[in-house]
Design a protein around this motif. Structure first.
Motif, mmCIF file in Angstrom:
data_model
loop_
_atom_site.group_PDB
_atom_site.id
_atom_site.type_symbol
_atom_site.label_atom_id
_atom_site.label_comp_id
_atom_site.label_asym_id
_atom_site.label_seq_id
_atom_site.Cartn_x
_atom_site.Cartn_y
_atom_site.Cartn_z
ATOM 1 N N GLU A 95 0.833 -1.203 0.000
ATOM 2 C CA GLU A 95 0.000 0.000 0.000
ATOM 3 C C GLU A 95 0.871 1.257 0.000
ATOM 4 O O GLU A 95 0.594 2.226 -0.723
ATOM 5 C CB GLU A 95 -0.922 -0.003 1.208
ATOM 6 C CG GLU A 95 -1.889 1.160 1.244
ATOM 7 C CD GLU A 95 -2.784 1.140 2.465
ATOM 8 O OE1 GLU A 95 -3.883 1.725 2.388
ATOM 9 O OE2 GLU A 95 -2.389 0.551 3.490
ATOM 10 N N LEU B 259 -3.742 -5.592 -3.820
ATOM 11 C CA LEU B 259 -4.481 -4.792 -2.839
ATOM 12 C C LEU B 259 -5.973 -4.839 -3.104
ATOM 13 O O LEU B 259 -6.780 -4.876 -2.164
ATOM 14 C CB LEU B 259 -3.976 -3.345 -2.870
ATOM 15 C CG LEU B 259 -2.561 -3.121 -2.350
ATOM 16 C CD1 LEU B 259 -2.141 -1.673 -2.559
ATOM 17 C CD2 LEU B 259 -2.452 -3.497 -0.874
ATOM 18 N N GLU C 245 -10.066 3.141 -5.505
ATOM 19 C CA GLU C 245 -9.570 3.626 -4.221
ATOM 20 C C GLU C 245 -10.706 4.086 -3.313
ATOM 21 O O GLU C 245 -10.550 4.109 -2.086
ATOM 22 C CB GLU C 245 -8.585 4.778 -4.445
ATOM 23 C CG GLU C 245 -7.329 4.363 -5.202
ATOM 24 C CD GLU C 245 -6.420 5.543 -5.469
ATOM 25 O OE1 GLU C 245 -6.707 6.634 -4.951
ATOM 26 O OE2 GLU C 245 -5.425 5.373 -6.193
#
Length: 287
Positions: A7, A72, A139
């Protein structure tokens, strides 16, 4: 491999800055640098390098950045599915344009906290354009923003929440005056033409052959309202605030037709693992 290291790597590449990545992650720059060193030690190669005042991925870093984003994303999906309720696990990561944050959002959040007290909402304020990009990149789970000046791709969903006509904002002592006469005579505070509604306002005035005496130009409707209240000029803005949010010293004038409108709504990714969380929020945003 610790996904927190990935991240940090992705955030540094996204913003070209360790300091900005640290701010976004609520860490110190030193902590982010240590994460990157640990990640590089694990993979056995350097992933980022300095280029002047910015930071960029090395050749190796450029090869793996997309894979890091995919990992992610998969972790986020896993965490969403590992929920003991009918909804994906929280928090709901929500972007909000400034006018939405001060307008419709507080009422929706009150309903949310009453119905879903165990699901937190993480709010990230910002202008509509970067919020759009962050929803598209996964995101943000969703964002309340101004509809862009182009068609939204089929990979994203959009639901209209509020329509706002352009109005002329002045001090209250200008009541009863012709709005076009006011714009021609008074100092003018232009809403930034780089944003959707600012361009709408500029095009509207141009179509009516009105060339105001521009003294200031900036983004941020509430900031402009403060300047109008201070007597620094008048402005053409979206009708962004309910009556109880307008200072008593300010006055909204209706403009002659045909008046353009800006549309505020909710944007989210279609068929994502967290869509049900977004739809639960959207249900509370309705009438």
């Amino acid at each position: 491999m610790d996904t927190r290291f990935l991240e940090s790597f992705v955030q540094i590449v996204e913003f070209g800055s360790i300091a900005e990545a640290a701010r976004r992650l609520d860490l110190t720059p030193t902590a982010v640098s240590l994460r990157i060193k640990a990640l590089e030690a694990e993979v056995g190669t350097t992933l980022i390098e300095r280029a002047g005042r910015t930071v960029r991925p090395t050749l190796a870093g450029g090869k793996v950045i997309e894979q890091a984003r995919l990992i992610l994303g998969e972790v986020k999906t896993f965490n969403s599915l590992a929920s003991s309720t009918d909804l994906p696990a929280g928090p709901l990561i929500l972007g909000a344009a400034p006018s939405a944050l001060k307008g419709m959002l507080p009422c929706i959040l009150k309903k949310w906290m009453a119905i879903y007290p165990d699901i937190n909402v993480l709010i990230e304020p910002g202008p509509s354009t970067p919020l759009y990009d962050r929803v598209q990149q996964g995101e943000l789970d969703a964002a309340i923003l101004v509809h862009p000046a182009f068609d939204i791709p089929k990979s994203l969903n959009w639901r209209l929440l509020r329509t706002e006509r352009l109005i002329l904002l002045t001090r209250s002592e200008m009541a009863g005056m012709n709005p076009f006469d006011i714009i021609r005579q008074a100092p003018f505070i232009r809403y930034d033409r780089r944003v959707v509604a600012g361009k709408m306002a500029a095009d509207y005035l141009e179509a009516h052959q009105i060339r105001p005496h521009v003294r200031l130009e900036l983004d941020g409707i509430d900031y402009i309202a403060n300047l109008v209240e201070a007597g620094l000029g008048v402005s053409v803005l979206p009708d962004w605030a309910d009556a109880d949010r307008i200072a008593p010293t300010l006055l909204r004038h209706s403009l002659p037709e045909h008046v353009p409108t800006r549309n505020l709504g909710l944007l989210w990714q279609r068929a994502s693992a967290r869509e049900r969380l977004v739809l639960a929020f959207l249900e509370l945003a309705g009438p």
